[in-house]
Design a protein around this motif. Structure first.
Motif, PDB file in Angstrom:
ATOM      1  N   CYS A 226       2.337   1.872  -3.442  1.00 30.10           N
ATOM      2  CA  CYS A 226       1.284   1.919  -4.406  1.00 30.10           C
ATOM      3  C   CYS A 226       1.081   3.533  -4.220  1.00 30.10           C
ATOM      4  O   CYS A 226       0.348   3.911  -5.407  1.00 30.10           O
ATOM      5  CB  CYS A 226       0.114   1.086  -4.369  1.00 30.10           C
TER       6      CYS A 226
ATOM      7  N   GLY B 114      -6.795  -1.086  -6.079  1.00 28.89           N
ATOM      8  CA  GLY B 114      -7.242  -2.579  -5.751  1.00 28.89           C
ATOM      9  C   GLY B 114      -6.320  -3.372  -6.460  1.00 28.89           C
ATOM     10  O   GLY B 114      -5.313  -3.134  -7.223  1.00 28.89           O
ATOM     11  N   GLU B 115      -6.890  -4.762  -6.699  1.00 31.70           N
ATOM     12  CA  GLU B 115      -6.121  -5.902  -7.234  1.00 31.70           C
ATOM     13  C   GLU B 115      -6.856  -6.320  -8.555  1.00 31.70           C
ATOM     14  O   GLU B 115      -8.080  -6.040  -8.699  1.00 31.70           O
ATOM     15  CB  GLU B 115      -5.968  -7.031  -6.330  1.00 31.70           C
TER      16      GLU B 115
ATOM     17  N   GLU C  26       0.618   1.103  -9.996  1.00 31.28           N
ATOM     18  CA  GLU C  26       0.346  -0.283 -10.093  1.00 31.28           C
ATOM     19  C   GLU C  26       1.643  -1.017  -9.922  1.00 31.28           C
ATOM     20  O   GLU C  26       2.494  -0.447 -10.571  1.00 31.28           O
ATOM     21  CB  GLU C  26      -0.622  -0.722 -11.198  1.00 31.28           C
TER      22      GLU C  26
ATOM     23  N   ASN D 247      -0.474 -10.764 -11.870  1.00 31.03           N
ATOM     24  CA  ASN D 247      -1.442 -10.142 -10.864  1.00 31.03           C
ATOM     25  C   ASN D 247      -0.907  -8.862 -10.507  1.00 31.03           C
ATOM     26  O   ASN D 247       0.450  -8.624 -10.397  1.00 31.03           O
ATOM     27  CB  ASN D 247      -1.393 -11.221  -9.618  1.00 31.03           C
TER      28      ASN D 247
ATOM     29  N   THR E  27      -1.256  -5.035  -8.135  1.00 27.89           N
ATOM     30  CA  THR E  27      -1.865  -4.413  -6.982  1.00 27.89           C
ATOM     31  C   THR E  27      -1.945  -2.692  -7.347  1.00 27.89           C
ATOM     32  O   THR E  27      -0.639  -2.724  -7.578  1.00 27.89           O
ATOM     33  CB  THR E  27      -1.422  -4.667  -5.656  1.00 27.89           C
TER      34      THR E  27
ATOM     35  N   THR F 107       2.674  -8.168  -8.796  1.00 31.37           N
ATOM     36  CA  THR F 107       3.089  -8.695  -7.446  1.00 31.37           C
ATOM     37  C   THR F 107       3.314 -10.227  -7.852  1.00 31.37           C
ATOM     38  O   THR F 107       4.305 -11.014  -6.984  1.00 31.37           O
ATOM     39  CB  THR F 107       1.745  -8.666  -6.601  1.00 31.37           C
TER      40      THR F 107
ATOM     41  N   ASP G  58       0.756  -1.200  -0.019  1.00 32.47           N
ATOM     42  CA  ASP G  58       0.007   0.007   0.146  1.00 32.47           C
ATOM     43  C   ASP G  58       0.963   1.536   0.024  1.00 32.47           C
ATOM     44  O   ASP G  58       0.440   2.164  -0.700  1.00 32.47           O
ATOM     45  CB  ASP G  58      -0.890  -0.114   1.184  1.00 32.47           C
TER      46      ASP G  58
END
Length: 335
Positions: free
Chosen positions: A16, A180-181, A207, A174, A176, A210, A13
Motif C-alpha cells: 500500500c 486503513g480498511e 488501496e 474489502n 486495504t 483483499t 502495508d
C-alpha cells in the motif's frame, strides 16, 4: 513496452505504501496487455502474488469470502462456490478462456478495464485513456458500446462477466490502503463515467482489493447467467443477464438482476427488482421488468440493436431462472 521498476512486496502495508505511479500486478491478464499496447505506462509495478490472498473461506453467517488472488478457475471450481453460488460459477465459466481463467484473479477481474477498441489505440482520442481528448466511440464503430450509464465523455462498456454475477448477489468488496480498511458494496464499487471516465472505480491511491464477501444465498435452482455474444467462447457479452429468484409456492418473494454488455458498469435497477416481489412469473411481469431495467437507454450509431436484443435476453433469463433451468456454460443451447 516502456521501462518500469518492479517490486514484490512481502506485506500488505508495504504494498500500500509502494512508490508513486504504481500499478498492482495480480494475474496480469489485463495489465500486461495494456502495457504492451502503450495504454498503461506505470513507472512502477508491484507484484502482489506473495501476499497470500488466495483462500476461499466460509463465513460465520453462511456466506463466503473469496480471496482477491484466488484465480477465476479455482473460484468457479471450488465446491462451496459451485454448490451455494452456482450463478457466480456460471458467470465465471462464461468469461474469457480456460487458459485465462487459470491465471486471472478475482481482484484483477474486478478492476479490469474496458475493451473499447478506441481505448486500446493510443493514436485515437479517448477520454478514459487521455482525459480531455474526446470520445472516438461516439459516432464511430460502437456496436459493442454501452447504452446505459453513458455520458458525453464516454460510452465504453464494462467487460466483466464475474462482476455482473457479483452485483446480482450483492457482494461486498474489502479494501486495504494507507488510510486503513473499508468495505464497499459491489454495486457502488464501479463508477459511472460522468465527466471523469478515467476513474473506473472508487479505489483510493494505494488501496488494494483483499477479498470479496458473498452473503448467504437463497435462490436454490432459480438462477441463471445468460450471455449473448458473437462467438460461443472467448468473446465479451453483447448482452448478458445474471438473475436469482427466491420462489415460494409459485410466487417470487424477491429477485436480484444485473445486466452486462449494455452498461458502463454492471447494471442494476432496484426498482426493477422490486417489481418482481409478491408476483407469479408471467410474460407481462417480465416485460415490465425488462422495460424498467432499460429505462433511460441512450443508443448511439451502431449499438441500437441492443435495445431490441436486451429485452429478449432479460425475459428469457427470467424464464430460465423461474423454471429452475439455468443456462449451461457447456451446452450453449438457449432453452
Amino acid at each position: 513496452m516502456r521501462r518500469f521498476s518492479y517490486s514484490r512486496p512481502a506485506t500488505l502495508d508495504e504494498a500500500c505504501h509502494s512508490a508513486e505511479h504504481t500499478r498492482f500486478l495480480a494475474g496480469g491478464t489485463n495489465l500486461i496487455d495494456l502495457m504492451k499496447s502503450d495504454v498503461e505506462r506505470p513507472a512502477h509495478v508491484a507484484d502482489l502474488k506473495a501476499l497470500g490472498m488466495h483462500h476461499i473461506d466460509e463465513q460465520p453467517d453462511g456466506g463466503l469470502r473469496l480471496g482477491a488472488l484466488a484465480t477465476n478457475a479455482d473460484t468457479a471450481a471450488h465446491p462451496l462456490v459451485a454448490d451455494r453460488y452456482p450463478l457466480l460459477a456460471s458467470a465465471i465459466l462464461a468469461g474469457a478462456s480456460p487458459q485465462i481463467r487459470n491465471v486471472a484473479t478475482n481482484g484483477g477481474n474486478l478492476n479490469q478495464r474496458t475493451r473499447c477498441h478506441y481505448f486500446y489505440d493510443p493514436d485515437m482520442p479517448c477520454n478514459k485513456r487521455s482525459p480531455g481528448t474526446g470520445c472516438s466511440a461516439r459516432g464511430g464503430r460502437n456496436r459493442i458500446m454501452a447504452i446505459l450509464g453513458t455520458s458525453d465523455a464516454c460510452i465504453a462498456t464494462f467487460p466483466s462477466d464475474m462482476c455482473v454475477a457479483l452485483a446480482a448477489l450483492k457482494a461486498t468488496v474489502n479494501l486495504t490502503g494507507p488510510e486503513g480498511e473499508r468495505s464497499v458494496p459491489i454495486r457502488d464499487y464501479h463508477r459511472l463515467p460522468g465527466e471523469t471516465p478515467w476513474r473506473d472505480n472508487i479505489l483510493r491511491p494505494g488501496e488494494i482489493v483483499t477479498s470479496i464477501d458473498l452473503p448467504p444465498a437463497s435462490f436454490g435452482p432459480h438462477h441463471t447467467y445468460l450471455k449473448i455474444r458473437d462467438r460461443l467462447s472467448f468473446a465479451f457479452a453483447i448482452v448478458s443477464a445474471a438473475i436469482g429468484l427466491q420462489i415460494e409456492d409459485g410466487i417470487i418473494r424477491h429477485g436480484r438482476i444485473a445486466l452486462g454488455g449494455v452498461g458502463t458498469k454492471p447494471w442494476c435497477v432496484p426498482a426493477a427488482e422490486a417489481l418482481l416481489e409478491g408476483k407469479p412469473p408471467s410474460h407481462s411481469l417480465f416485460r415490465d421488468v425488462a422495460e424498467r431495467l432499460l429505462q433511460g437507454a441512450m443508443p448511439d450509431r451502431d449499438n441500437a440493436a441492443k435495445l431490441r436484443l436486451a429485452p429478449r435476453v432479460i425475459e428469457r433469463a427470467l424464464w430460465q431462472a423461474s423454471a429452475g433451468t439455468p443456462q449451461s456454460q457447456t451446452d450453449k443451447t438457449i432453452r
